[in-house]
Design a protein around this motif. Structure first.
Motif, PDB file in Angstrom:
ATOM      1  N   ARG A  84       0.720  -1.236   0.125  1.00 10.35           N
ATOM      2  CA  ARG A  84       0.077   0.078   0.580  1.00 10.35           C
ATOM      3  C   ARG A  84       0.618   1.476  -0.041  1.00 10.35           C
ATOM      4  O   ARG A  84       1.885   1.530   0.549  1.00 10.35           O
ATOM      5  N   VAL A  85      -0.117   2.234  -0.494  1.00  5.73           N
ATOM      6  CA  VAL A  85       1.344   3.538  -0.673  1.00  5.73           C
ATOM      7  C   VAL A  85       0.596   4.534   0.585  1.00  5.73           C
ATOM      8  O   VAL A  85      -1.141   5.031   0.070  1.00  5.73           O
ATOM      9  N   ARG A  92       4.211  14.003  -4.741  1.00  8.43           N
ATOM     10  CA  ARG A  92       2.833  14.440  -4.729  1.00  8.43           C
ATOM     11  C   ARG A  92       2.844  15.160  -6.168  1.00  8.43           C
ATOM     12  O   ARG A  92       2.734  16.365  -6.119  1.00  8.43           O
ATOM     13  N   GLY A  93       3.926  14.399  -7.110  1.00  7.63           N
ATOM     14  CA  GLY A  93       3.515  14.926  -8.397  1.00  7.63           C
ATOM     15  C   GLY A  93       4.910  15.755  -8.430  1.00  7.63           C
ATOM     16  O   GLY A  93       4.655  17.139  -9.810  1.00  7.63           O
ATOM     17  N   LEU A 102       3.273   6.503  -7.856  1.00  7.66           N
ATOM     18  CA  LEU A 102       2.108   5.254  -7.592  1.00  7.66           C
ATOM     19  C   LEU A 102       1.227   6.505  -6.681  1.00  7.66           C
ATOM     20  O   LEU A 102       1.039   7.295  -6.478  1.00  7.66           O
ATOM     21  N   PRO A 103      -0.165   5.602  -6.525  1.00  5.67           N
ATOM     22  CA  PRO A 103      -1.033   6.436  -6.552  1.00  5.67           C
ATOM     23  C   PRO A 103      -1.433   6.629  -5.432  1.00  5.67           C
ATOM     24  O   PRO A 103      -0.511   5.310  -4.081  1.00  5.67           O
ATOM     25  N   LEU A 104      -1.883   7.694  -4.858  1.00  8.34           N
ATOM     26  CA  LEU A 104      -1.844   7.555  -3.160  1.00  8.34           C
ATOM     27  C   LEU A 104      -2.612   6.850  -2.920  1.00  8.34           C
ATOM     28  O   LEU A 104      -4.480   6.150  -3.056  1.00  8.34           O
ATOM     29  N   ASN A 105      -3.209   6.077  -1.341  1.00  5.73           N
ATOM     30  CA  ASN A 105      -4.303   4.839  -0.838  1.00  5.73           C
ATOM     31  C   ASN A 105      -3.492   3.780  -2.255  1.00  5.73           C
ATOM     32  O   ASN A 105      -4.566   2.627  -1.987  1.00  5.73           O
ATOM     33  N   GLY A 106      -3.712   3.638  -3.402  1.00  4.74           N
ATOM     34  CA  GLY A 106      -3.151   1.777  -4.140  1.00  4.74           C
ATOM     35  C   GLY A 106      -2.036   2.057  -3.512  1.00  4.74           C
ATOM     36  O   GLY A 106      -1.939   1.567  -2.404  1.00  4.74           O
ATOM     37  N   SER A 107      -2.186   0.564  -4.729  1.00  6.00           N
ATOM     38  CA  SER A 107      -1.348   0.047  -3.902  1.00  6.00           C
ATOM     39  C   SER A 107      -0.533  -0.525  -5.650  1.00  6.00           C
ATOM     40  O   SER A 107      -0.705  -0.844  -6.593  1.00  6.00           O
TER      41      SER A 107
END
Length: 379
Positions: A84-85, A92-93, A102-107
């Motif tokens: 998890r991220v 933050r780009g 990686l996407p925030l709260n993604g994995s």
């Protein structure tokens, strides 16, 4: 190991003294520190300020990736485990740091994270796996330091998983070469990733920043780094004609400089040095006498090949000497230490390795032991 009996094994005939052989000077390099190491022997072939603790920038991520690789190897992690991220790990780009995006709260899977760390130098991937393995990045730094101590990295201290500037975050060129050697030797299942030229994740394709991967087919790793404080850094490895060298350059002025200086070190190293194997694993080097055994002697050898790195033309100066422990007594397990093998180059000690039993020896029966004791009285 007092009163060692000595069996001199001149595996290679001696030639002119090492000191009489002119070794070409290493290239003059404009950097803060560097080291060139032979992978097989671990010998330092050339260095400057190699033990000085310096900001390592993203060369830090070699320790991060190594811990992930070892967790995969042990089964603690699986390649397809999802990581998890967190908001702390998320990039933050910004273009101010290297990211896998990686996407925030993604994995993402562990294997994708590993590629993101090695190829894309992702700070987000490094922080995410650190939190996955240790709960927090600070706790993961503790694991990094414990592993550094285990590997013999004496002039390094890790404060984070990325190499972002921190006054306590340091590593020496020699320590980073030791780490690279561990990655190549202990993480062979994953070492091929360090040679991959690009990786695409989340629709974003990024290239490996190790320029030598595109220009020298003998180079197959490892990692670049850069911050304003650290300068441009590169740890690389190349293999030519069966010989592998590891180079670390720190504090160069540009991406081009770190590539050019590494190339110069490799060209000098391969042209100037060669490896000799005076002792091979599993080959009997001596018949060690055994007290109170079912047999009276046991074959003794080494458990792994001994590699000596010497100036080209000096292979004939390499010799080995077997030194046996006194009063070797049964029972003896296969692999038990019976003494040591000392390798010299023109009389100068190069290194040593344990001499071990190549087969087990059982203890003799009562009557044979009694007879041997009686014989020993007369001796």
């Amino acid at each position: 190991m007092k009163h060692l009996s000595v069996l001199a094994l001149s595996l290679l005939a001696p030639v002119a003294a090492w000191s009489a052989v002119a070794v070409a000077a290493p290239p003059a390099l404009d950097n803060t520190a560097y080291v060139l190491m032979d992978f097989d022997s671990g010998r330092i072939l050339s260095e400057r300020n190699a033990q000085q603790p310096l900001p390592p920038a993203s060369l830090t991520k070699m320790m991060t990736s190594y811990l992930v690789e070892q967790a995969l190897k042990s089964g603690r992690l699986k390649p397809d485990d999802q990581v998890r991220v967190s908001e702390n790990a998320w990039c933050r780009g910004t273009s101010a740091e290297s990211c896998m995006y990686l996407p925030l709260n993604g994995s993402a899977s562990v294997l994708d994270m590993l590629r993101g760390i090695i190829i894309q130098s992702g700070n987000d991937a490094s922080k995410a796996v650190a939190e996955h393995l240790a709960g927090t990045e600070a706790s993961f730094a503790g694991l990094m330091n414990a592993e550094a101590a285990k590997l013999g990295m004496k002039n390094s201290h890790f404060a984070n998983a990325t190499g972002l500037p921190d006054p306590t975050h340091k590593a020496s060129a020699q320590d980073l070469a030791i780490l690279a050697r561990a990655i190549i030797g202990n993480s062979s299942e994953y070492y091929g990733i360090y040679a991959e030229k690009e990786f695409k994740y989340n629709g974003i394709k990024q290239g490996n920043r190790n320029a030598l991967l595109y220009t020298d087919p003998t180079v197959d790793g490892l990692k670049t780094g850069h911050t304003a404080e650290a300068g441009y850094c590169l740890t690389a490895s190349a293999k030519r004609n069966g010989m592998r060298l590891i180079s670390v350059v720190m504090g160069t002025k540009s991406m081009q400089d770190r590539a050019d200086q590494t190339r110069a070190l490799f060209n000098w190293g391969f042209a100037t040095w060669e490896n000799v194997k005076p002792v091979s694993a599993g080959v009997s080097l001596a018949k060690a006498p055994v007290r109170f055994g079912k047999v009276d002697e046991v074959n003794a050898g080494v458990a792994k090949d001994f590699i000596a790195t010497v100036p080209r033309g000096q292979a004939g100066a390499v010799k080995s000497e077997v030194q046996l422990l006194p009063n070797i007594t049964a029972p003896i397990a296969q692999g038990a230490t019976l003494g040591k093998v000392v390798v010299t180059v023109d009389g100068q000690v190069f290194g040593e390795q344990p001499l071990v039993a190549l087969e087990p020896v059982e203890e003799a029966g009562f009557f044979k032991k009694l007879w041997q004791r009686i014989l020993s009285w007369f001796k």
